[in-house]
Design an enzyme around this catalytic site. Structure first.
Site, PDB file in Angstrom:
ATOM      1  N   ASP A 189       0.738  -1.114   0.011  1.00  0.00           N
ATOM      2  CA  ASP A 189       0.233   0.029   0.068  1.00  0.00           C
ATOM      3  C   ASP A 189       1.004   1.306  -0.108  1.00  0.00           C
ATOM      4  O   ASP A 189       2.143   1.188   0.174  1.00  0.00           O
ATOM      5  CB  ASP A 189      -0.862  -0.022   1.278  1.00  0.00           C
ATOM      6  CG  ASP A 189      -0.147  -0.270   2.490  1.00  0.00           C
ATOM      7  OD1 ASP A 189       1.103  -0.616   2.671  1.00  0.00           O
ATOM      8  OD2 ASP A 189      -0.627   0.719   3.624  1.00  0.00           O
ATOM      9  N   HIS A 510       1.678  -8.732  -3.978  1.00  0.00           N
ATOM     10  CA  HIS A 510       0.772  -7.618  -3.592  1.00  0.00           C
ATOM     11  C   HIS A 510       1.492  -6.417  -3.568  1.00  0.00           C
ATOM     12  O   HIS A 510       1.984  -6.170  -2.247  1.00  0.00           O
ATOM     13  CB  HIS A 510       0.093  -7.906  -2.325  1.00  0.00           C
ATOM     14  CG  HIS A 510      -1.381  -7.157  -2.046  1.00  0.00           C
ATOM     15  ND1 HIS A 510      -2.584  -7.133  -2.310  1.00  0.00           N
ATOM     16  CD2 HIS A 510      -1.174  -6.034  -1.300  1.00  0.00           C
ATOM     17  CE1 HIS A 510      -3.291  -6.348  -2.157  1.00  0.00           C
ATOM     18  NE2 HIS A 510      -2.647  -5.489  -1.419  1.00  0.00           N
ATOM     19  N   ASP A 552       1.106 -17.375  -5.142  1.00  0.00           N
ATOM     20  CA  ASP A 552       1.689 -16.259  -5.986  1.00  0.00           C
ATOM     21  C   ASP A 552       0.680 -15.602  -6.647  1.00  0.00           C
ATOM     22  O   ASP A 552       0.785 -15.460  -7.835  1.00  0.00           O
ATOM     23  CB  ASP A 552       2.807 -16.748  -6.707  1.00  0.00           C
ATOM     24  CG  ASP A 552       3.588 -15.546  -7.390  1.00  0.00           C
ATOM     25  OD1 ASP A 552       3.608 -14.396  -7.048  1.00  0.00           O
ATOM     26  OD2 ASP A 552       4.293 -15.909  -8.323  1.00  0.00           O
ATOM     27  N   GLU A 561       2.369 -10.112   0.002  1.00  0.00           N
ATOM     28  CA  GLU A 561       2.545  -8.702   0.008  1.00  0.00           C
ATOM     29  C   GLU A 561       4.198  -8.398   0.350  1.00  0.00           C
ATOM     30  O   GLU A 561       4.703  -9.198   0.854  1.00  0.00           O
ATOM     31  CB  GLU A 561       1.771  -8.069   1.004  1.00  0.00           C
ATOM     32  CG  GLU A 561       1.879  -6.454   0.914  1.00  0.00           C
ATOM     33  CD  GLU A 561       0.767  -5.629   1.740  1.00  0.00           C
ATOM     34  OE1 GLU A 561      -0.226  -6.181   2.223  1.00  0.00           O
ATOM     35  OE2 GLU A 561       0.823  -4.428   1.754  1.00  0.00           O
TER      36      GLU A 561
HETATM   37  O1  G3I Z   1       0.069 -12.906  16.748  1.00  0.00           O
HETATM   38  C1  G3I Z   1      -0.828 -13.818  16.625  1.00  0.00           C
HETATM   39  C2  G3I Z   1      -0.528 -15.203  16.979  1.00  0.00           C
HETATM   40  O2  G3I Z   1      -0.398 -15.488  18.017  1.00  0.00           O
HETATM   41  C3  G3I Z   1      -1.417 -16.309  16.234  1.00  0.00           C
HETATM   42  O3  G3I Z   1      -1.050 -17.456  16.431  1.00  0.00           O
HETATM   43  C4  G3I Z   1      -1.724 -15.816  14.603  1.00  0.00           C
HETATM   44  C5  G3I Z   1      -2.765 -16.859  14.087  1.00  0.00           C
HETATM   45  O4  G3I Z   1      -3.025 -16.204  12.563  1.00  0.00           O
HETATM   46  O5  G3I Z   1      -2.009 -14.734  14.690  1.00  0.00           O
HETATM   47  C6  G3I Z   1      -1.008 -13.775  15.015  1.00  0.00           C
HETATM   48  O6  G3I Z   1      -1.399 -12.450  14.822  1.00  0.00           O
HETATM   49  C7  G3I Z   1      -1.423 -12.053  13.334  1.00  0.00           C
HETATM   50  C8  G3I Z   1      -0.479 -10.710  13.252  1.00  0.00           C
HETATM   51  O7  G3I Z   1      -0.606 -10.372  12.086  1.00  0.00           O
HETATM   52  C9  G3I Z   1       1.077 -11.735  13.325  1.00  0.00           C
HETATM   53  O8  G3I Z   1       2.070 -10.495  13.243  1.00  0.00           O
HETATM   54  C10 G3I Z   1      -2.793 -11.362  12.958  1.00  0.00           C
HETATM   55  O9  G3I Z   1      -3.557 -12.489  13.206  1.00  0.00           O
HETATM   56  C11 G3I Z   1      -2.724 -10.685  11.948  1.00  0.00           C
HETATM   57  O10 G3I Z   1      -3.990 -10.055  11.639  1.00  0.00           O
HETATM   58  C12 G3I Z   1      -1.762  -9.499  11.795  1.00  0.00           C
HETATM   59  O11 G3I Z   1      -1.678  -8.947  10.612  1.00  0.00           O
HETATM   60  C13 G3I Z   1      -1.000  -7.954  10.422  1.00  0.00           C
HETATM   61  C14 G3I Z   1      -1.697  -7.143   9.349  1.00  0.00           C
HETATM   62  O12 G3I Z   1      -1.368  -6.123   8.884  1.00  0.00           O
HETATM   63  C15 G3I Z   1      -3.298  -7.109   9.663  1.00  0.00           C
HETATM   64  O13 G3I Z   1      -3.248  -6.128  10.434  1.00  0.00           O
HETATM   65  C16 G3I Z   1       0.369  -8.177   9.922  1.00  0.00           C
HETATM   66  O14 G3I Z   1       1.255  -8.520  11.409  1.00  0.00           O
HETATM   67  C17 G3I Z   1       1.109  -6.811   9.549  1.00  0.00           C
HETATM   68  O15 G3I Z   1       2.390  -7.098   9.074  1.00  0.00           O
HETATM   69  C18 G3I Z   1       0.312  -6.156   8.431  1.00  0.00           C
HETATM   70  O16 G3I Z   1       0.686  -5.283   8.146  1.00  0.00           O
HETATM   71  C19 G3I Z   1       0.303  -4.428   6.971  1.00  0.00           C
HETATM   72  C20 G3I Z   1      -0.245  -3.072   7.206  1.00  0.00           C
HETATM   73  O17 G3I Z   1      -1.677  -3.202   8.226  1.00  0.00           O
HETATM   74  C21 G3I Z   1      -0.852  -2.250   6.036  1.00  0.00           C
HETATM   75  N1  G3I Z   1       0.147  -2.113   5.175  1.00  0.00           N
HETATM   76  C22 G3I Z   1       0.871  -3.641   4.599  1.00  0.00           C
HETATM   77  C23 G3I Z   1       1.302  -4.351   5.891  1.00  0.00           C
HETATM   78  C24 G3I Z   1       1.664  -5.694   5.310  1.00  0.00           C
HETATM   79  O18 G3I Z   1       0.831  -6.556   5.043  1.00  0.00           O
HETATM   80  O1  9MR Z   2      -3.786  -3.456   0.115  1.00  0.00           O
HETATM   81  C1  9MR Z   2      -3.984  -3.533   1.423  1.00  0.00           C
HETATM   82  C2  9MR Z   2      -2.561  -4.314   1.925  1.00  0.00           C
HETATM   83  O2  9MR Z   2      -1.687  -3.221   2.126  1.00  0.00           O
HETATM   84  C3  9MR Z   2      -3.044  -4.598   3.436  1.00  0.00           C
HETATM   85  O3  9MR Z   2      -2.088  -5.499   3.976  1.00  0.00           O
HETATM   86  C4  9MR Z   2      -4.353  -5.510   3.705  1.00  0.00           C
HETATM   87  C5  9MR Z   2      -4.779  -5.921   4.994  1.00  0.00           C
HETATM   88  O4  9MR Z   2      -4.888  -4.552   5.772  1.00  0.00           O
HETATM   89  O5  9MR Z   2      -5.452  -4.848   3.129  1.00  0.00           O
HETATM   90  C6  9MR Z   2      -5.174  -4.491   1.601  1.00  0.00           C
HETATM   91  O6  9MR Z   2      -6.132  -3.985   1.013  1.00  0.00           O
HETATM   92  C7  9MR Z   2      -7.366  -4.717   0.802  1.00  0.00           C
HETATM   93  C8  9MR Z   2      -8.177  -4.504   1.847  1.00  0.00           C
HETATM   94  O7  9MR Z   2      -7.965  -4.779   3.300  1.00  0.00           O
HETATM   95  C9  9MR Z   2      -9.698  -5.248   1.630  1.00  0.00           C
HETATM   96  N1  9MR Z   2     -10.300  -4.860   0.132  1.00  0.00           N
HETATM   97  C10 9MR Z   2      -9.162  -5.218  -0.766  1.00  0.00           C
HETATM   98  C11 9MR Z   2      -7.958  -4.389  -0.485  1.00  0.00           C
HETATM   99  C12 9MR Z   2      -6.914  -4.488  -1.722  1.00  0.00           C
HETATM  100  O8  9MR Z   2      -6.684  -5.616  -2.292  1.00  0.00           O
END
Ligand code: G3I
Ligand code: 9MR
Length: 585
Positions: A189, A510, A552, A561
């Site tokens: 993003d 992504h 992929d 991503e």
């Molecule tokens: O910590 C728990 C773990 O205990 C459990 O076993 C596991 C099962 O799925 O979940 C773990 O937590 C997850 C966590 O990531 C791990 O770091 C959450 O479910 C999961 O929702 C969370 O995802 C984060 C994601 O954003 C959604 O919020 C990622 O860490 C984080 O790297 C990712 O970051 C995103 C930004 O929001 C937006 N930009 C892109 C970026 C990369 O994808």
């Molecule tokens: O593109 C977004 C990505 O950077 C984030 O990691 C992800 C989870 O927060 O969300 C992606 O955006 C999606 C959104 O959450 C749901 N609708 C589709 C978006 C793009 O594929």
């Protein structure tokens, strides 16, 4: 008699050798042969893993230039199976050290992707892993001179960013516009998040602080390459400059993030023009900011002493704000109940800040040695915890260990416990790696497979490299290298997870910067998130097993991503291995 048998033996072997190489040269690539697709350093352990239910016995190394067999080995069955129950065979060719380009051939089975054995085998990869940050730069054109075929127009000047109602204060009311240019796009993003920018900058500055001599020479071909600052520090400055603009000068508090209300579409950056906002100040962002600025103070001081003072002042101000606002958590859903527009971009909503306090206190203490910070550290739980964006305690502890000599006033017993905890964890990863099916610490625990699992592998590698730096025990370097082998192809999917490096690499990450230009190959040097059985994106995955839950497809933000914090951990792993290039027993 003796001479006659010798002759028969020699002719026989030549004939068999010839027949074998002819036979092998015509084999097709078999994806079940898993290896580091970039290759191996001459003196390091060289192992491939073959997944096969029928026995794999002999294997050969074929020189792809001469088509000759140069090594022959016997494979050994692994005691451990993959998480989906596949049988694995270990092909060890450590004894073969000659530089060149090769394939592994297994009669009647297939051959591997080509790979190199070379002293410089990771040099391009090391640079690309850092150049990736240049490609993520916001607010600037990337000319061909530096970006090659990926040259592009700049996007997001961020000169008219609005104060979101959640961020409004007396001197900065809702709707006011301010400039907040530069910075790296967080990931696939286009938003900019302080928490994730924090661990990213912290990881890169620590990489530099560990190996300054290596970085004095490393040229990344970026616009600043000609100045007197090491390129890695020039690149980090792009984000530091932006981070500084995220602090409210009136009180020192730091906005949690700068984003659009919703994620942009998959368009090029200059076409992603929705309104961007400064969103709510938070304690997490402010502490991460303080940690990074305190570290930047001591690292940039020899190069730009005036800027260094700015960083220190910003760090102190942030610390003060956090002390006065210790529990301003970022809770996006609650925030959206009160303020409009709703903000639904990445939350990075950590609800436990004990580790952020420790990281900030550690960096402040190393840089200015004020006892106020020691008060926090001396109460800290010293247990090892693998770093991630929401767990930053050991970023601070690694820094304390690294800077031990400049902080002699810390009690020896306290410091010893810290170091022992680091070494104990390194031992346990090292041992786990020896038993794990792909002979890497990564994946020994199925819980390693979370969103961004490849960064788990990279951070385990960093731990092992820090332990190696502390103890000199070569096994730790070897184990870190095992995780590099894992990331580059010796794993359950057979992907080399770094774009542009290897034969089977992500083609559809992504990544808006890449997806919006389908005519070009994906931007190189980015490590994708990797296997994640939670599959939150609901894309089509080929398998549900944790280690194989990767697809992929560009829809797969939960496994495919890219992100700057993951890139930083990977850049640390590969560049530290390069900086340490040394023999391994
Ligand atoms: O910590 C728990 C773990 O205990 C459990 O076993 C596991 C099962 O799925 O979940 C773990 O937590 C997850 C966590 O990531 C791990 O770091 C959450 O479910 C999961 O929702 C969370 O995802 C984060 C994601 O954003 C959604 O919020 C990622 O860490 C984080 O790297 C990712 O970051 C995103 C930004 O929001 C937006 N930009 C892109 C970026 C990369 O994808
Ligand atoms: O593109 C977004 C990505 O950077 C984030 O990691 C992800 C989870 O927060 O969300 C992606 O955006 C999606 C959104 O959450 C749901 N609708 C589709 C978006 C793009 O594929």
């Amino acid at each position: 008699m003796y001479i006659k048998s010798l002759l028969i033996f020699i002719i026989g072997s030549l004939w068999t050798g010839c027949a074998v190489s002819q036979n092998l040269a015509s084999l097709e690539v078999n994806e079940s042969i898993r290896l580091n697709q970039i290759g191996y350093l001459p003196e390091q352990h060289k192992v491939a893993i073959v997944l096969s239910e029928s026995p794999v016995t002999r294997f050969f190394i074929l020189d792809t230039t001469s088509d000759k067999v140069v090594f022959e080995g016997v494979s050994v069955k692994n005691q451990t199976k993959t998480l989906s129950g596949k049988t694995a065979w270990k092909l060890d060719f450590t004894a073969f050290t000659a530089e060149g380009k090769y394939e592994i051939g297994i009669p009647d089975f297939g051959k591997s992707h080509p790979f190199k054995i070379d002293d410089q085998v990771y040099s391009e990869l090391g640079k690309a892993s850092l150049k990736a940050f240049y490609f993520q730069r916001a607010s600037v054109d990337l000319p061909e001179e530096y970006a090659g075929i990926w040259a592009r127009k700049g996007g997001h000047p961020d000169n008219l960013v609005k104060i979101h109602p959640s961020a409004a204060s007396q001197s900065r009311p809702e709707g006011m516009t301010l400039s907040s240019a530069k910075g790296w796009y967080d990931a696939g993003d286009y938003n900019k998040y302080i928490v994730n920018g924090g661990i990213t900058v912290g990881t890169l500055l620590s990489l530099y602080e560990n190996y300054p001599k290596y970085f004095a020479e490393l040229n990344l071909t970026i616009p600043e390459s000609q100045n007197s600052i090491p390129d890695i520090l020039d690149e980090v400055l792009w984000n530091l400059d932006w981070m500084l603009t995220m602090q409210d000068p009136a009180d020192g508090g730091v906005y949690h993030k700068l984003t659009t209300a919703k994620f942009e579409g998959m368009v090029e950056p200059h076409l992603a023009v929705n309104q961007r906002y400064f969103v709510q100040k938070s304690t997490a962002a402010t502490l991460d900011f303080a940690a990074v600025m305190a570290q930047a103070y001591r690292i940039y001081k020899p190069f730009t002493p005036e800027n260094a003072e700015v960083y220190l002042k910003a760090a102190k101000k942030a610390w003060k704000w956090a002390s006065e606002n210790p529990e301003l958590y970022y809770r996006q859903n609650e925030m959206n109940e009160t303020f409009d527009p709703d903000v639904v971009t990445g939350a990075y909503g950590d609800q436990n800040l004990s580790d952020e306090w420790i990281w900030a206190a550690a960096e402040m203490y190393i840089s200015i040695q004020d006892l106020e910070y020691w008060e926090i550290l001396k109460e800290a739980d010293l247990k090892y915890q693998l770093p991630s964006w929401s767990q930053v305690k050991w970023l601070g502890f690694y820094s304390l260990i690294r800077n031990e000599k400049s902080i002699p006033q810390i009690p020896e017993a306290w410091m010893s416990t810290l170091k022992n905890n680091l070494i104990a964890m390194a031992d346990s990863y090292d041992l786990a790696g020896q038993k794990q099916v792909f002979l890497a610490p990564m994946g020994a625990d199925p819980k390693d497979f979370i969103w961004g699992s490849n960064a788990v592998a990279s951070n385990q590698g960093i731990l092992l490299l820090e332990a190696f730096k502390l103890s000199g025990k070569a096994e730790y370097l070897q184990s870190a290298k095992g995780n590099l082998d894992y990331i580059l192809g010796r794993n359950a999917t057979g992907f080399s997870y770094v774009t542009g490096f290897g034969n089977k690499t992500p083609m559809y990450p992504h990544h808006r910067l890449a997806t919006s230009r389908p005519d070009l190959p994906p931007l190189p040097g980015f490590m994708v998130g990797g296997p994640n059985p939670s599959q939150q994106d609901k894309c089509d995955y080929p398998s549900d097993f944790p280690d194989e839950s990767y697809t992929d497809l560009s829809c797969s933000y939960a496994s495919n991503e890219i992100a700057i914090n993951w890139s930083a951990a990977f850049a640390f792993l590969v560049n530290a291995i390069l900086a340490n290039q040394t023999k391994i027993p």
